[in-house]
Design a protein around this motif. Structure first.
Motif, PDB file in Angstrom:
ATOM      1  N   ARG A   5      31.261  30.029  43.792  1.00 32.68           N
ATOM      2  CA  ARG A   5      32.089  30.575  44.456  1.00 32.68           C
ATOM      3  C   ARG A   5      31.929  31.287  45.703  1.00 32.68           C
ATOM      4  NH1 ARG A   5      35.018  34.353  40.145  1.00 32.68           N
ATOM      5  NH2 ARG A   5      36.180  32.516  39.387  1.00 32.68           N
ATOM      6  N   SER A   6      32.738  31.305  46.816  1.00 31.62           N
ATOM      7  CA  SER A   6      32.340  32.075  48.036  1.00 31.62           C
ATOM      8  C   SER A   6      33.085  33.452  48.066  1.00 31.62           C
ATOM      9  CB  SER A   6      32.586  31.018  49.330  1.00 31.62           C
ATOM     10  OG  SER A   6      31.769  29.955  49.208  1.00 31.62           O
ATOM     11  N   TYR A   7      32.756  34.223  48.781  1.00 30.80           N
ATOM     12  CA  TYR A   7      33.331  35.421  49.067  1.00 30.80           C
ATOM     13  C   TYR A   7      33.616  35.940  50.560  1.00 30.80           C
ATOM     14  CZ  TYR A   7      31.360  35.930  44.235  1.00 30.80           C
ATOM     15  OH  TYR A   7      31.038  35.735  43.080  1.00 30.80           O
ATOM     16  N   TRP A   8      34.627  36.601  50.716  1.00 31.96           N
ATOM     17  CA  TRP A   8      35.275  36.867  52.065  1.00 31.96           C
ATOM     18  C   TRP A   8      35.774  38.242  52.014  1.00 31.96           C
ATOM     19  CZ3 TRP A   8      34.519  32.463  54.740  1.00 31.96           C
ATOM     20  CH2 TRP A   8      34.195  31.128  54.056  1.00 31.96           C
ATOM     21  N   MET A  45      37.905  28.327  52.843  1.00 30.41           N
ATOM     22  CA  MET A  45      38.200  28.913  51.522  1.00 30.41           C
ATOM     23  C   MET A  45      38.502  28.041  50.566  1.00 30.41           C
ATOM     24  SD  MET A  45      40.369  32.288  52.828  1.00 30.41           S
ATOM     25  CE  MET A  45      39.625  33.683  53.589  1.00 30.41           C
ATOM     26  N   ARG A  46      38.011  28.056  49.387  1.00 28.99           N
ATOM     27  CA  ARG A  46      38.358  27.043  48.231  1.00 28.99           C
ATOM     28  C   ARG A  46      38.819  28.098  47.111  1.00 28.99           C
ATOM     29  NH1 ARG A  46      38.171  24.299  51.532  1.00 28.99           N
ATOM     30  NH2 ARG A  46      36.369  22.972  52.229  1.00 28.99           N
ATOM     31  N   ASP A  49      38.040  31.308  45.161  1.00 30.76           N
ATOM     32  CA  ASP A  49      37.007  32.280  46.088  1.00 30.76           C
ATOM     33  C   ASP A  49      37.701  33.552  46.030  1.00 30.76           C
ATOM     34  OD1 ASP A  49      35.370  30.126  46.872  1.00 30.76           O
ATOM     35  OD2 ASP A  49      36.014  30.046  48.918  1.00 30.76           O
TER      36      ASP A  49
END
Length: 141
Positions: A5-8, A45-46, A49
DNA sequence: GCCAACGTTGGC
DNA sequence: GCCAACGTTGGC
């Protein structure tokens, strides 16, 4: 925390659209971003996320988390077709807001992109920064 | 409310 | 294609 996962971090003025508004709405189209660099981040963004929700101008704090529930699509509010939007849904409300001041004072967060480009309304957050900020909020996520 | 930062626009 | 003027953001 999840390695896939990516974080924003997204900013919003609470007088315009607060975290509480997102909770009430259940989901929202995150549109109106008109900055090329921010648009690159929106496109990255996925689904799934995770996003820190920051109140600019008034609270100056991260107050909650959100989840990407729709990946980028052409921003319906942009006549030029250059910009994109995503859909966000509420995650958790933080037990304690994490203030900008507290983030600036924490050496573990010294490299946050939001400090370097303070006007960007969408910035990436590392998994470590995410963990540190959630720990500062006394929240278990 | 002020103003620094900085992206965008448009005249040349 | 430069760059001054302008507009917006967001910390203070």
């Amino acid at each position: 925390m999840d390695a896939t996962r990516s974080y924003w971090l997204v900013k919003s003025e609470p007088s315009k659209y607060s975290f509480g508004d997102l909770v009430l709405d259940g989901r929202t189209i995150w549109d109106g971003v008109r900055n090329a660099q921010a648009a690159i981040y929106l496109r990255a963004m996925r689904l799934g996320d995770e996003v820190l929700y920051y109140h600019s101008r008034e609270d100056l704090s991260v107050v909650g988390t959100a989840i990407v529930t729709r990946e980028s699509f052409t921003d319906p509010s942009d006549a030029t077709g250059r910009f994109v939007a995503v859909e966000l849904s509420p995650g958790e409300s933080l037990n304690q807001p994490v203030s900008l001041r507290a983030m600036k004072e924490n050496p573990a967060l010294a490299d946050m992109i939001m400090f370097r480009q303070f006007r960007l309304s969408v910035t990436p957050v590392t998994a470590e920064e995410w963990r540190v900020i959630l720990a500062m909020s006394n929240s278990e996520v």
